[in-house]
Design an enzyme around this catalytic site. Structure first.
Site, PDB file in Angstrom:
ATOM      1  N   HIS A 168       0.838  -1.205   0.000  1.00  0.00           N
ATOM      2  CA  HIS A 168       0.000   0.000   0.000  1.00  0.00           C
ATOM      3  C   HIS A 168       0.875   1.257   0.000  1.00  0.00           C
ATOM      4  O   HIS A 168       2.005   1.237   0.473  1.00  0.00           O
ATOM      5  CB  HIS A 168      -0.864   0.054   1.271  1.00  0.00           C
ATOM      6  CG  HIS A 168      -2.006  -0.915   1.295  1.00  0.00           C
ATOM      7  ND1 HIS A 168      -2.198  -1.806   2.322  1.00  0.00           N
ATOM      8  CD2 HIS A 168      -3.028  -1.122   0.433  1.00  0.00           C
ATOM      9  CE1 HIS A 168      -3.292  -2.506   2.093  1.00  0.00           C
ATOM     10  NE2 HIS A 168      -3.814  -2.113   0.955  1.00  0.00           N
ATOM     11  N   CYS A 255      -2.677  -0.001   9.790  1.00  0.00           N
ATOM     12  CA  CYS A 255      -3.773  -0.895   9.382  1.00  0.00           C
ATOM     13  C   CYS A 255      -4.621  -1.407  10.533  1.00  0.00           C
ATOM     14  O   CYS A 255      -5.721  -1.891  10.319  1.00  0.00           O
ATOM     15  CB  CYS A 255      -3.252  -2.071   8.577  1.00  0.00           C
ATOM     16  SG  CYS A 255      -1.581  -2.481   8.865  1.00  0.00           S
TER      17      CYS A 255
HETATM   18  C1  CIR Z   1      -3.439  -7.786   3.211  1.00  0.00           C
HETATM   19  O1  CIR Z   1      -2.631  -8.234   2.400  1.00  0.00           O
HETATM   20  O2  CIR Z   1      -4.472  -7.224   2.843  1.00  0.00           O
HETATM   21  C2  CIR Z   1      -3.163  -7.933   4.686  1.00  0.00           C
HETATM   22  N1  CIR Z   1      -2.451  -9.149   4.907  1.00  0.00           N
HETATM   23  C3  CIR Z   1      -2.382  -6.755   5.208  1.00  0.00           C
HETATM   24  C4  CIR Z   1      -3.127  -5.476   5.143  1.00  0.00           C
HETATM   25  C5  CIR Z   1      -2.348  -4.335   5.669  1.00  0.00           C
HETATM   26  N2  CIR Z   1      -3.136  -3.150   5.620  1.00  0.00           N
HETATM   27  C6  CIR Z   1      -2.638  -1.920   5.628  1.00  0.00           C
HETATM   28  O3  CIR Z   1      -1.437  -1.730   5.595  1.00  0.00           O
HETATM   29  N3  CIR Z   1      -3.494  -0.908   5.601  1.00  0.00           N
END
Ligand code: CIR
Length: 260
Positions: A168, A255
């Site tokens: 991201h 996140c």
């Molecule tokens: C994913 O790949 O969607 C999750 N394992 C990690 C999401 C991390 N989200 C973020 O950095 N906003």
């Protein structure tokens, strides 16, 4: 005067579930350990609460392995909330799980209807604009739909670049205060932060870029001592939180919460 980009009265989090072992990851660097993740998550929540903010702790969701990463489900602004449309198909159902909570807290809740996709991890809100990085999870149609919604609320949206191979946009940056951004050198080199004060993560400590400013604290993933020291020397009150288990799923500090 308060600064809505880092002075918050509320956060929403979700407890990790046993399902995290099936969470999405770009690369297998080990299976996340639930007990360790719960311990770090409790430290994270306690730190948010210590600022006086209300933290709404949602229950674990076994059926969605990545549901602990609530940031990707919504964008919370002072004017209202926007429910996202994740680019990861296994994460799409998390949005409906979050929506009732935000509807209780906001009068105006809108939705990205599609066909585009956008995840909260690609959105950085500063005092003057909303920066959105296109990524494997966020496409042009998703960005365009968000731009229309937020312009209705008086916000300017600017599309920026996400370095290749980075999950991201915010994997590589975070907001430290209204005008200051913590970023990796590789992201700053793209020129997307022109006009801002930018502090760089130390060489080899790029994973520290996904920190969050929450009221008086900067929550920083533990294990990046030179970046933590640089932030302390710059006057920020740093709290280091273990991120060993979330890192196995490409997650960081931002996140784990929605903040507003
Ligand atoms: C994913 O790949 O969607 C999750 N394992 C990690 C999401 C991390 N989200 C973020 O950095 N906003």
């Amino acid at each position: 005067m308060t600064d809505p980009t880092y002075e918050f009265t509320r956060a929403v989090t979700r407890r990790p579930s046993a399902g995290i072992v099936n969470g999405l990851r770009a690369e297998d660097i080990g299976t996340p350990d639930l007990a360790k993740m719960e311990e770090a998550h409790a430290h994270y929540v306690a730190t948010l609460k210590k600022t006086g903010a209300e933290v709404i702790e949602l229950p674990a969701l076994e059926e969605y392995p990545d549901a602990v990463f609530v940031e990707d489900t919504a964008l919370c602004l002072p004017q209202g909330a926007v429910m996202m449309r994740p680019g990861a198909p296994t994460r799409m159902g998390e949005v409906a799980e979050m929506e009732p909570t935000l509807r209780r807290l906001y009068d105006d809740v809108r939705r990205i209807e599609g066909p585009g996709h956008i995840e909260g991890g690609d959105i950085l809100v500063t005092v003057r604009e909303i920066l959105v990085g296109r990524s494997d999870r966020t496409d042009a149609a998703g960005v365009a739909e968000l731009a229309e919604i937020v312009s209705d609320w008086g916000h300017k949206l600017r599309e920026v670049f996400t370095p290749p191979g980075v999950l991201h946009f915010k994997t590589d940056c975070s907001l430290l205060d209204g005008e200051t951004i913590l970023a990796t050198k590789r992201l700053d080199a793209s020129g997307c932060f022109e006009g801002y004060r930018v502090l760089h993560t130390a060489e080899g400590e790029e994973a520290a870029a996904n920190s969050i400013r929450f009221n008086q604290f900067v929550l920083c993933p533990a294990g990046f001592p030179r970046t933590a020291e640089m932030l302390s020397n710059a006057g920020y009150e740093v709290v280091q939180i273990s991120n060993s288990e979330c890192a196995k799923l490409d997650g960081g500090m931002s996140c784990l919460s929605l903040r507003f």
